[in-house]
Design an enzyme around this catalytic site. Sequence first.
Site, PDB file in Angstrom:
ATOM      1  N   SER A 117      -3.130  -6.960  -5.502  1.00 10.71           N
ATOM      2  CA  SER A 117      -2.533  -5.663  -5.187  1.00 10.71           C
ATOM      3  C   SER A 117      -2.022  -5.524  -3.762  1.00 10.71           C
ATOM      4  O   SER A 117      -1.401  -4.510  -3.443  1.00 10.71           O
ATOM      5  CB  SER A 117      -3.531  -4.540  -5.488  1.00 10.71           C
ATOM      6  OG  SER A 117      -3.559  -4.281  -6.874  1.00 10.71           O
ATOM      7  N   LYS A 120       1.572  -4.636  -3.262  1.00 12.29           N
ATOM      8  CA  LYS A 120       2.047  -3.249  -3.174  1.00 12.29           C
ATOM      9  C   LYS A 120       2.563  -2.914  -1.781  1.00 12.29           C
ATOM     10  O   LYS A 120       3.324  -1.950  -1.613  1.00 12.29           O
ATOM     11  CB  LYS A 120       0.927  -2.283  -3.562  1.00 12.29           C
ATOM     12  CG  LYS A 120       0.537  -2.305  -5.033  1.00 12.29           C
ATOM     13  CD  LYS A 120      -0.528  -1.275  -5.331  1.00 12.29           C
ATOM     14  CE  LYS A 120      -0.866  -1.209  -6.813  1.00 12.29           C
ATOM     15  NZ  LYS A 120      -1.637  -2.361  -7.297  1.00 12.29           N
ATOM     16  N   SER A 295      -4.453   2.105  -5.077  1.00  9.08           N
ATOM     17  CA  SER A 295      -3.909   0.900  -5.716  1.00  9.08           C
ATOM     18  C   SER A 295      -3.455   1.201  -7.137  1.00  9.08           C
ATOM     19  O   SER A 295      -3.756   0.454  -8.070  1.00  9.08           O
ATOM     20  CB  SER A 295      -4.931  -0.245  -5.709  1.00  9.08           C
ATOM     21  OG  SER A 295      -4.289  -1.483  -5.852  1.00  9.08           O
TER      22      SER A 295
END
Length: 466
Positions: A117, A120, A295
């Site tokens: 993640s 991101k 997230s």
Amino acid sequence: MGDTLRVPGRGVRRAVAVVTVLVLAAGIGSAVSLTAPTLVSDLGLTGSPAAPEPVPPVPALGPLAATAPLPTTAGLEAALGEAVADMPGRFTGTVLDPATGAVLWASDAERALVPGSTAKILTAAAALLTLNPTDGFVTRVVAGTQPGTVVLVGGGDPTLTALPEGEDGVYPGPARLTELAQEVQERMPGPIDTVVVDTNRYSGPTSAPGWDPADVGAGFVTPIEPLMLDGGRLDPTLQDTPRTDEPALVAGRAFAELVGADEVETGTAPGQGERLGSVTSAPFSELVEHTMRTSDNVLAEALAREVAVVRGGQPSFAGAAEQTLAALTQAGFDPSGAVLVDGSGLSTDDEVPAQVLGALLAAAATPAESDRDTDFLRPLITGLPVAGGDGTLDDRFGVDAPSASGRGTVRAKTGTLTNVSSLAGLVTDADGRLLVFAFMSNGASPATVRPRLDALAAELGGCGCP
């Protein structure tokens, strides 16, 4: 899996909070009883108390000193080198000074690994560089071609909710389906019998390469469509909860129930259809912060698609990934080595070098040179979870862990997949210098690696490292 492997702890924290309140209440009660008039009289303390001298306030927090010394590469290597050498799996990492942009320490920083993640960060940066920060996703309804028919047009907003005003889900300031339905009913000349669901804003598959189909049921993602409620969650009040596998139809049925329609079908809005109503999400800047803090995979994918739409690319997984990297390149960043197939980092086919993560965060943390500076990337920083405090770091950096010194001082984006662990963020070192870091490991269990990455960040924060 996104940022998973979290141990449920909210009930424990709630219990601790209740105990804390009771202890405080008991303390307050004791203070009241010891200063009660009857007790003062019984003790013979009946004189008027002297007025206390006012104490000048002392600032608890202040700006970092611009003259704080920089750690040296040798000092950082002495502090971090042994832990890095013992890190399981394949490791890449970097430490930068955001004030100057200088790379202070690196370990295979150009090596691309699966980021989880922390990918991101690329999506969020591209969104902030491309989208108007005060705009939001717009969901609209237009009149259909047949009497009694309306078309619900998906505008990409995963935060749209069917919860009524006064009830909150997981997203900040969501647009409400109830408000949209009321608008439509007020403007529609007659009864509504059919709702057409238009999902043509997006193209291509609804699931990305490298995704695990079980992630829908596990609550980490839903098929990516431009119309859904609460990120496709079955329980809109929980971040990680099972999702629907047909989010657009679920939203269409909920809207049909609100306007009294019996039929729901898929289709396309007429080109000149009369607009009957629209609702807008929270601003993109707030949604970026939420994406970073929690997230949220679905919201990240929606932001990536919006980047593609605005830049004139294909609103698909491939198109969004392409335009994300193009937006970063156009802004002057070098994403060399980065390979994206989605916007959330949920795919095991993504690859990103630590130096790319570090460069983006360093740019976001660069001090403003004047009051007129526009800090487009600042929500990358303000959205970072706080170690031991909130978001995906709320249950890490425990009080008894080797990383405990990082509680409240480390702010970082997390990344976790099977045999993938990453942590990228910032910390102020012992000399008061703000530092940016990006640490990644592939090939070993997160249960083993994540505590070591946490300890590495905490060590960085405790280091003067001359």
